[in-house]
Design a protein around this motif. Structure first.
Motif, short mmCIF file in Angstrom:
data_model
loop_
_atom_site.label_atom_id
_atom_site.label_comp_id
_atom_site.label_asym_id
_atom_site.label_seq_id
_atom_site.Cartn_x
_atom_site.Cartn_y
_atom_site.Cartn_z
N SER A 155 -1.78 12.30 -30.70
CA SER A 155 -0.28 12.82 -30.61
C SER A 155 0.09 13.53 -31.96
CB SER A 155 0.49 11.52 -30.82
OG SER A 155 0.21 10.87 -32.28
N THR A 588 -4.89 -8.58 -16.13
CA THR A 588 -4.12 -7.30 -16.58
C THR A 588 -4.68 -6.13 -15.59
OG1 THR A 588 -5.59 -6.13 -18.18
CG2 THR A 588 -4.14 -8.07 -18.99
N GLN A 589 -3.56 -5.35 -15.71
CA GLN A 589 -4.06 -3.93 -14.97
C GLN A 589 -4.89 -3.23 -15.86
OE1 GLN A 589 -3.28 -3.14 -11.87
NE2 GLN A 589 -2.38 -5.12 -11.58
N PRO A 592 -6.12 -2.06 -23.66
CA PRO A 592 -5.64 -0.92 -24.71
C PRO A 592 -6.92 -0.41 -25.23
CG PRO A 592 -5.06 -3.33 -25.48
CD PRO A 592 -5.44 -3.39 -24.17
N ASN A 623 -3.45 4.34 -24.13
CA ASN A 623 -2.58 3.86 -23.02
C ASN A 623 -1.42 2.92 -23.49
OD1 ASN A 623 -4.50 2.20 -23.61
ND2 ASN A 623 -5.43 1.80 -21.68
N PRO A 624 -0.35 3.34 -24.18
CA PRO A 624 0.55 2.41 -24.69
C PRO A 624 1.39 1.49 -23.57
CG PRO A 624 0.92 4.62 -25.49
CD PRO A 624 -0.11 4.65 -24.42
N GLU A 625 1.38 2.17 -22.56
CA GLU A 625 2.24 1.39 -21.33
C GLU A 625 1.33 0.09 -20.94
OE1 GLU A 625 0.30 4.45 -20.88
OE2 GLU A 625 -1.09 3.84 -19.64
N VAL A 626 -0.09 0.16 -21.22
CA VAL A 626 -0.85 -0.81 -20.89
C VAL A 626 -0.13 -2.19 -21.94
CG1 VAL A 626 -3.04 -1.76 -21.25
CG2 VAL A 626 -2.74 0.05 -19.78
N LYS A 628 2.53 -2.57 -23.50
CA LYS A 628 3.85 -3.37 -23.05
C LYS A 628 3.45 -4.37 -21.79
CE LYS A 628 7.07 0.21 -24.11
NZ LYS A 628 6.85 1.63 -23.49
N ASP A 629 2.90 -3.67 -21.07
CA ASP A 629 2.49 -4.66 -19.65
C ASP A 629 1.95 -5.97 -20.09
OD1 ASP A 629 2.54 -5.21 -16.69
OD2 ASP A 629 0.19 -4.96 -17.15
#
Ligand code: 6R9
Length: 636
Positions: A155, A588-589, A592, A623-626, A628-629
């Motif tokens: 980033s 989990t899906q 991180p 994968n920040p979305e992971v 959160k999940d």
């Protein structure tokens, strides 16, 4: 004659013993015979781990690009140095010969010089996996500028931190990058970063995606016209052996990333030697390492090691899943790749998919497989061995670190044995020790401890940029007169090494130290499990208990979770013992990961301990979305 190329087990031991008996002699012979020096050294090695200070080949003068390029022009000018395979399979591959690479590096180096960049200046390189990335770093090395490559998936914040830490005045970037179906606007990430980098005076922009970009007057310059006008020859700047070659950041789990400083001569000698042996490289091989050059693996084993040996090194711009999961194997078939080097995370991702993606392609050109970056679990090892290597290509499970510069522990294919989950044996010149918590060396076999190195090797990092004290504290303060790796390892009955994971990740249950790797390895044996990560959380009686995060394969989806939990714990009990059973299991899906594919257990540990207010440095998270999940579904 030095034993530059080990060919059988007996020879390994013979070479190893010699390297330990007299390391200076050993490396001196190799340096003498296989490299081009402007002046030879006055002293092979001086060292003092208490400072710490290490100098190899002091007094020698050289330029690493003369070793990687000029030296080959007499015999290999028309040989492919870099074989570029674009993201889009319909775009043509590029075969860049040593003659062409030499010319492109020289032009680029002249551009840098004409723009006022000098020996010792730091240049940030933020480029996708296109030939210009290799050209750019070699151009820096040609003129003695210090390159600091930042992985182009990071980033703007991560980029800015690294630019500022390294006091860079120049950045080399591109308009955009391709990654699978996506086109990424790299230039705007750079623009954003540069808002907080007042030190940057110039930004050279490579055209790759032809995306519209904003060019800031006085700062941003298109590179191509400058290259077109530059002279195709450039005298190499003569460097001292210990002049810095590059800085490369490794993400600490907390605090600032550490800019590891690597120097010239020792790094060159060690990466060249280890490349030749670990990959059993021969003149007409087509070698492919799938890592990004933004990682130490790419520096040492896409660019410097292979080119110092005059090899053909494949550089792949894309991702393993595009246009489909067969892409790696399609490339192996297309270019008749002989050595293939990748990471466990990629192997596990591909093993999850239908095997027809592998079977469709002719992989018979392969002779050596490699893996690096994390402990490889047994199931992934066998999948790799059976389906990719057809039980015919030894797997080099190579252990090393940004700090070590080159591979430290690995089988030598066709010479020393391979054992699933074991990195096995130290390379010649590498003197390992296992230490207990009290700072005592644990001798003998069938023991486990903290992995340290007790004698200098040529490619070790010399410092942390701008913070030598931190270098000392991080690596040399734990054990007297030793380099501490931060990893745990066990030495089996025969003397082979298995890495058990980061010592920070070790979990103490009822007084027993449990490394993460062996337990995850057992879990991953379950046919429904794709990947797993375990961490500890506080427990009233046992001190700590285990929390497992598990992702399932397609075959496991829809299965009753309670049954799965029982089966997994049974497996652990059978393979390791009841002590390692998991108290909590969350399906989990995803897990991180860092952008180089390492599982970030640190974040998972915080989630398991219900302490998510401060997750620490997450700028390298893929994968920040992971996250959160995983947090939303945590079992607290
Ligand atoms: C090259 C690289 C270093 C850390 C290292 C260790 C882990 C790397 C491994 C491995 C088990 C292997 N690691 N290779 N663990 N088996 N074959 O990865 O450098 O990014 O600095 O990471 O990676 O924990 O200490 P870097």
């Amino acid at each position: 004659m030095s034993n530059y190329h080990i060919k059988h087990l007996e020879e390994y031991w013979q070479v190893y013993r010699k390297s330990v008996r007299n390391p200076e002699n050993f490396w001196e012979e190799i340096a003498e015979e296989h490299f081009l020096w402007r002046k030879k050294w006055d002293k092979v090695l001086s060292w003092d781990f208490s400072k710490p200070e290490v100098k190899w080949f002091e007094g020698a003068k050289l330029n690493i690009t003369e070793n990687c390029l000029d030296r080959h022009l007499a015999t290999r000018a028309d040989k492919t140095a870099i074989l570029f395979e674009p993201n889009n399979p319909d775009e043509e591959s590029q075969h860049i010969t040593y003659r062409e690479l030499h010319e492109r590096v020289s032009r680029f180096a002249n551009v840098l010089k004409s723009q006022g960049i000098d020996k010792g200046d730091r240049v940030c390189v933020y480029l996708p996996m296109i030939p210009e990335l290799a050209v750019a770093i070699l151009a820096c090395a040609r003129i003695g500028a210090i390159h600091s490559v930042v992985f182009a998936g990071f980033s703007s914040t991560a980029l800015a931190t690294r630019i500022n830490d390294c006091d860079c005045e120049t950045i080399i970037c591109s308009d955009g990058s391709y990654r699978g179906k996506k086109t990424i606007d790299l230039k705007s990430i750079v623009d954003e970063a540069l808002e907080s980098c007042p030190g940057i005076k110039k930004s050279f922009v490579v055209k790759r995606t032809h995306t519209d970009v904003v060019m800031k007057e006085g700062r941003d310059i298109w590179l191509q016209p400058l290259l077109d006008n530059a002279s195709p020859t450039c005298k190499a700047t003569v460097m001292d052996a210990e002049d810095p070659l590059f800085v490369l950041y490794t993400s600490g789990s907390t605090g600032k990333p550490k800019g590891m400083v690597h120097t010239t001569a020792g790094y060159m000698v060690y990466t060249a030697y280890s490349f030749k042996n670990v990959f059993q490289y021969r003149e007409n091989d087509i070698y492919w390492c799938t890592a990004d050059i933004g990682w130490i693996t790419g520096h040492s084993y896409i660019v410097y090691g292979p080119l110092a040996n005059g090899a053909t090194s494949v550089m792949f711009e894309g991702v393993p899943s595009y246009p489909d999961y067969g892409r790696f194997w399609e490339i192996v078939e297309k270019h008749k790749v002989t050595q293939f080097y990748t990471a466990p995370t990629a192997i596990r991702a591909l093993a999850k998919e239908n095997i027809s993606y592998v079977d469709k392609y002719d992989l018979s050109s392969l002779k050596v497989l490699g893996t690096v970056g994390e402990p490889i679990n047994e199931e992934a090892w066998h999948w790799y061995n059976d389906n990719v290597g057809k039980k015919n290509s030894p797997i080099a499970d190579t252990w090393f670190q940004t700090e070590t510069g080159g591979i430290m522990i690995s089988p030598i294919p066709y010479s020393t044995p391979t054992i699933p989950t074991y990195a096995t044996l130290p390379l010649p010149g590498i003197q390992l020790a296992l230490m207990d918590e009290n700072g005592k060396e644990i001798k003998g076999n069938q023991v486990e401890g903290r992995l340290t190195i007790k004698y200098p090797w040529p490619s070790m990092a010399r410092s942390i940029y701008g913070d030598h004290e931190r270098y000392k504290n991080t690596y040399f303060n734990s054990f007297e007169n030793m380099y501490f790796t931060g990893d745990g390892a066990l030495r089996d009955a025969v003397g082979y090494y298995r890495i058990t994971g980061r010592v920070d990740d070790v979990i103490i249950i009822s007084g027993h130290n449990l490394g993460t790797a062996p337990i995850e390895d057992a879990i991953n044996e379950h046919p429904a499990v794709a990947e797993s990560a375990i961490v500890g959380f506080p427990h009233d009686i046992k001190g700590n208990a285990l929390y497992g995060y598990i992702t399932l394969k397609e075959a496991g989806e829809g299965r009753d979770h309670d049954n799965l939990r029982k089966e997994i714990n049974q497996l652990i009990a059978d393979r390791i013992g009841a002590i390692a059973k998991l108290d909590k299991i969350q399906f989990t899906q995803g897990l991180p990961k860092t952008r180089s594919g390492k599982i970030m257990r640190r974040i998972l540990r915080k989630i398991a301990c219900n302490d998510t207010s401060n997750l620490g440095d997450i700028s390298t998270l893929l994968n920040p979305e992971v996250v959160k999940d995983v947090m939303a579904k945590a079992i607290i």
